[in-house]
Design a protein around this motif. Structure first.
Motif, PDB file in Angstrom:
ATOM      1  N   CYS A 200     -55.107  23.246 -36.397  1.00 26.59           N
ATOM      2  CA  CYS A 200     -54.694  24.595 -35.997  1.00 26.59           C
ATOM      3  C   CYS A 200     -53.722  24.459 -34.824  1.00 26.59           C
ATOM      4  N   GLU A 201     -52.457  24.777 -35.096  1.00 30.15           N
ATOM      5  CA  GLU A 201     -51.452  24.704 -34.034  1.00 30.15           C
ATOM      6  C   GLU A 201     -51.370  26.068 -33.359  1.00 30.15           C
ATOM      7  N   ASN A 202     -51.823  26.104 -32.119  1.00 29.60           N
ATOM      8  CA  ASN A 202     -51.865  27.376 -31.385  1.00 29.60           C
ATOM      9  C   ASN A 202     -51.091  27.245 -30.071  1.00 29.60           C
ATOM     10  N   THR A 203     -49.914  26.620 -30.187  1.00 26.70           N
ATOM     11  CA  THR A 203     -49.058  26.541 -29.003  1.00 26.70           C
ATOM     12  C   THR A 203     -48.303  27.862 -28.854  1.00 26.70           C
ATOM     13  N   LEU A 204     -47.756  28.089 -27.665  1.00 26.59           N
ATOM     14  CA  LEU A 204     -46.989  29.307 -27.436  1.00 26.59           C
ATOM     15  C   LEU A 204     -45.759  29.343 -28.334  1.00 26.59           C
ATOM     16  N   ASP A 205     -45.174  28.178 -28.551  1.00 25.01           N
ATOM     17  CA  ASP A 205     -43.977  28.108 -29.401  1.00 25.01           C
ATOM     18  C   ASP A 205     -44.314  28.466 -30.852  1.00 25.01           C
ATOM     19  N   ALA A 206     -45.455  27.956 -31.341  1.00 26.93           N
ATOM     20  CA  ALA A 206     -45.869  28.254 -32.716  1.00 26.93           C
ATOM     21  C   ALA A 206     -46.195  29.737 -32.865  1.00 26.93           C
ATOM     22  N   ARG A 207     -46.853  30.297 -31.842  1.00 31.48           N
ATOM     23  CA  ARG A 207     -47.192  31.730 -31.887  1.00 31.48           C
ATOM     24  C   ARG A 207     -45.922  32.581 -31.864  1.00 31.48           C
ATOM     25  N   LEU A 208     -44.923  32.142 -31.104  1.00 33.39           N
ATOM     26  CA  LEU A 208     -43.652  32.865 -31.075  1.00 33.39           C
ATOM     27  C   LEU A 208     -42.994  32.832 -32.455  1.00 33.39           C
ATOM     28  N   ASP A 209     -42.995  31.659 -33.091  1.00 28.20           N
ATOM     29  CA  ASP A 209     -42.402  31.533 -34.424  1.00 28.20           C
ATOM     30  C   ASP A 209     -43.085  32.473 -35.419  1.00 28.20           C
ATOM     31  N   VAL A 210     -44.412  32.499 -35.396  1.00 27.02           N
ATOM     32  CA  VAL A 210     -45.163  33.352 -36.328  1.00 27.02           C
ATOM     33  C   VAL A 210     -44.863  34.820 -36.065  1.00 27.02           C
ATOM     34  N   ALA A 211     -44.937  35.216 -34.780  1.00 25.88           N
ATOM     35  CA  ALA A 211     -44.702  36.619 -34.430  1.00 25.88           C
ATOM     36  C   ALA A 211     -43.265  37.032 -34.749  1.00 25.88           C
ATOM     37  N   PHE A 212     -42.330  36.136 -34.454  1.00 24.42           N
ATOM     38  CA  PHE A 212     -40.908  36.459 -34.664  1.00 24.42           C
ATOM     39  C   PHE A 212     -40.603  36.600 -36.155  1.00 24.42           C
ATOM     40  N   ASN A 213     -41.105  35.667 -36.956  1.00 27.31           N
ATOM     41  CA  ASN A 213     -40.870  35.736 -38.400  1.00 27.31           C
ATOM     42  C   ASN A 213     -41.530  36.966 -39.014  1.00 27.31           C
ATOM     43  N   LYS A 214     -42.700  37.325 -38.509  1.00 24.86           N
ATOM     44  CA  LYS A 214     -43.396  38.500 -39.021  1.00 24.86           C
ATOM     45  C   LYS A 214     -42.635  39.781 -38.687  1.00 24.86           C
ATOM     46  N   LYS A 215     -42.057  39.809 -37.495  1.00 24.24           N
ATOM     47  CA  LYS A 215     -41.359  41.007 -37.040  1.00 24.24           C
ATOM     48  C   LYS A 215     -39.864  40.992 -37.364  1.00 24.24           C
ATOM     49  N   LEU A 216     -39.402  39.911 -37.993  1.00 26.03           N
ATOM     50  CA  LEU A 216     -37.958  39.762 -38.219  1.00 26.03           C
ATOM     51  C   LEU A 216     -37.336  40.934 -38.988  1.00 26.03           C
ATOM     52  N   PRO A 217     -37.960  41.428 -40.077  1.00 26.35           N
ATOM     53  CA  PRO A 217     -37.362  42.587 -40.758  1.00 26.35           C
ATOM     54  C   PRO A 217     -37.219  43.804 -39.841  1.00 26.35           C
ATOM     55  N   GLU A 218     -38.238  44.041 -39.018  1.00 26.63           N
ATOM     56  CA  GLU A 218     -38.173  45.178 -38.093  1.00 26.63           C
ATOM     57  C   GLU A 218     -37.104  44.951 -37.033  1.00 26.63           C
ATOM     58  N   ILE A 219     -36.996  43.701 -36.560  1.00 30.52           N
ATOM     59  CA  ILE A 219     -35.991  43.379 -35.547  1.00 30.52           C
ATOM     60  C   ILE A 219     -34.595  43.608 -36.100  1.00 30.52           C
ATOM     61  N   ARG A 220     -34.364  43.131 -37.336  1.00 33.16           N
ATOM     62  CA  ARG A 220     -33.045  43.301 -37.953  1.00 33.16           C
ATOM     63  C   ARG A 220     -32.726  44.785 -38.172  1.00 33.16           C
ATOM     64  N   LYS A 221     -33.733  45.538 -38.612  1.00 29.77           N
ATOM     65  CA  LYS A 221     -33.504  46.956 -38.842  1.00 29.77           C
ATOM     66  C   LYS A 221     -33.209  47.666 -37.523  1.00 29.77           C
ATOM     67  N   TRP A 222     -33.920  47.276 -36.486  1.00 33.84           N
ATOM     68  CA  TRP A 222     -33.717  47.889 -35.173  1.00 33.84           C
ATOM     69  C   TRP A 222     -32.334  47.550 -34.619  1.00 33.84           C
ATOM     70  N   LEU A 223     -31.915  46.297 -34.829  1.00 30.50           N
ATOM     71  CA  LEU A 223     -30.620  45.862 -34.305  1.00 30.50           C
ATOM     72  C   LEU A 223     -29.434  46.358 -35.131  1.00 30.50           C
ATOM     73  N   PHE A 224     -29.594  46.246 -36.478  1.00 27.32           N
ATOM     74  CA  PHE A 224     -28.424  46.458 -37.343  1.00 27.32           C
ATOM     75  C   PHE A 224     -28.562  47.636 -38.301  1.00 27.32           C
ATOM     76  N   GLY A 225     -29.704  48.317 -38.290  1.00 28.33           N
ATOM     77  CA  GLY A 225     -29.889  49.447 -39.182  1.00 28.33           C
ATOM     78  C   GLY A 225     -29.913  49.003 -40.617  1.00 28.33           C
ATOM     79  N   GLN A 226     -29.294  49.787 -41.514  1.00 34.15           N
ATOM     80  CA  GLN A 226     -29.308  49.500 -42.952  1.00 34.15           C
ATOM     81  C   GLN A 226     -28.440  48.318 -43.324  1.00 34.15           C
ATOM     82  N   VAL A 227     -27.566  47.845 -42.396  1.00 38.44           N
ATOM     83  CA  VAL A 227     -26.676  46.708 -42.699  1.00 38.44           C
ATOM     84  C   VAL A 227     -27.487  45.471 -43.016  1.00 38.44           C
ATOM     85  N   ALA A 228     -28.661  45.329 -42.357  1.00 38.65           N
ATOM     86  CA  ALA A 228     -29.469  44.127 -42.524  1.00 38.65           C
ATOM     87  C   ALA A 228     -30.296  44.169 -43.800  1.00 38.65           C
ATOM     88  N   ALA A 229     -30.364  45.336 -44.429  1.00 37.00           N
ATOM     89  CA  ALA A 229     -31.202  45.456 -45.619  1.00 37.00           C
ATOM     90  C   ALA A 229     -30.578  44.736 -46.801  1.00 37.00           C
TER      91      ALA A 229
END
Length: 229
Positions: A200-229
């Motif tokens: 079980c890799e529970n480093t801060l870096d691994a947690r950031l990767d998981v959280a970032f990848n999970k939130k990536l669609p929302e981040i792209r939508k927030w940043l770029f709107g429908q362009v990222a879709a």
């Protein structure tokens, strides 16, 4: 019938024959000219048709080239836009990664976080004996929270507290100017079963990767709107 009459009849016949011949020749000439004009017109029309077909063919080829060039330019523009978007997203992640370094600088906050990630990792593995790996600088903090982490885990899962062995091999240190391109770890732990089959890799870096990848669609939508879709 005397010689004079015969001569006149012969001359009359000659004139008649000559007139017939001239009329026939004129008919042949007129007919030939008509046929020539018809054939010439047909040839002209055939050449016109051929020229029109060649022009239409070239026009279509030009249109196809234009469409291909437009499509290539459009794709190139889209790639540039996507690349620019990726650059922005990567810059955000790099910025978040830099902020992680501040977490371990506050020892009180980081100590509590270490205990929480250890408990979380123990719950995931549910093993009676655990091998724990952390950064060399974090060993004293980890040792100070191990007992409370084991008791909290045992209480949550309703089992005996597990055995936890701190590995002699440490996780890489935090990134620095001296180690800009080498492996690094911003904090946290990696735990495994004693046989190493479950990790079980529970480093801060691994947690950031998981959280970032999970939130990536929302981040792209927030940043770029429908362009990222």
């Amino acid at each position: 019938m005397n010689d004079g009459d015969v001569s006149r009849q012969i001359q009359q016949m000659v004139r008649f024959i000559r007139q017939e011949a001239e009329e026939k020749a004129n008919e042949i000439s007129v007919s030939a000219e008509e046929e020539f004009n018809i054939e010439k017109l047909q040839l002209v029309e055939a050449e016109k048709k051929k020229i029109r077909q060649e022009y239409e063919k070239k026009e279509k080829q030009v249109e196809v080239r234009k469409k291909i060039e437009y499509s290539m330019q459009l794709n190139a523009s889209r790639i540039k836009v996507l690349q620019a978007q990726d650059d922005v997203v990567n810059e955000m992640k790099e910025s978040a990664a830099k902020e992680l370094l501040n977490v371990s600088r506050d020892h009180h906050v980081y100590k509590t976080l270490l205990k929480d990630v250890i408990v979380q990792s123990l719950v995931r593995l549910k093993e009676p004996a655990i091998l724990l790996r952390c950064r060399k600088d974090d060993v004293p903090l980890v040792e100070s929270v191990l007992d409370s982490a084991k008791e909290e885990y045992a209480s949550k899962v309703n089992v005996h507290p597990p055995e936890i062995f701190i590995d002699n091999v440490n996780l890489p240190p935090a990134p620095s100017h001296h180690n800009a391109h080498g492996p690094f770890c911003s904090g946290g732990v990696v735990i495994a079963s004693r046989d190493g089959k479950i990790v079980c890799e529970n480093t801060l870096d691994a947690r950031l990767d998981v959280a970032f990848n999970k939130k990536l669609p929302e981040i792209r939508k927030w940043l770029f709107g429908q362009v990222a879709a």
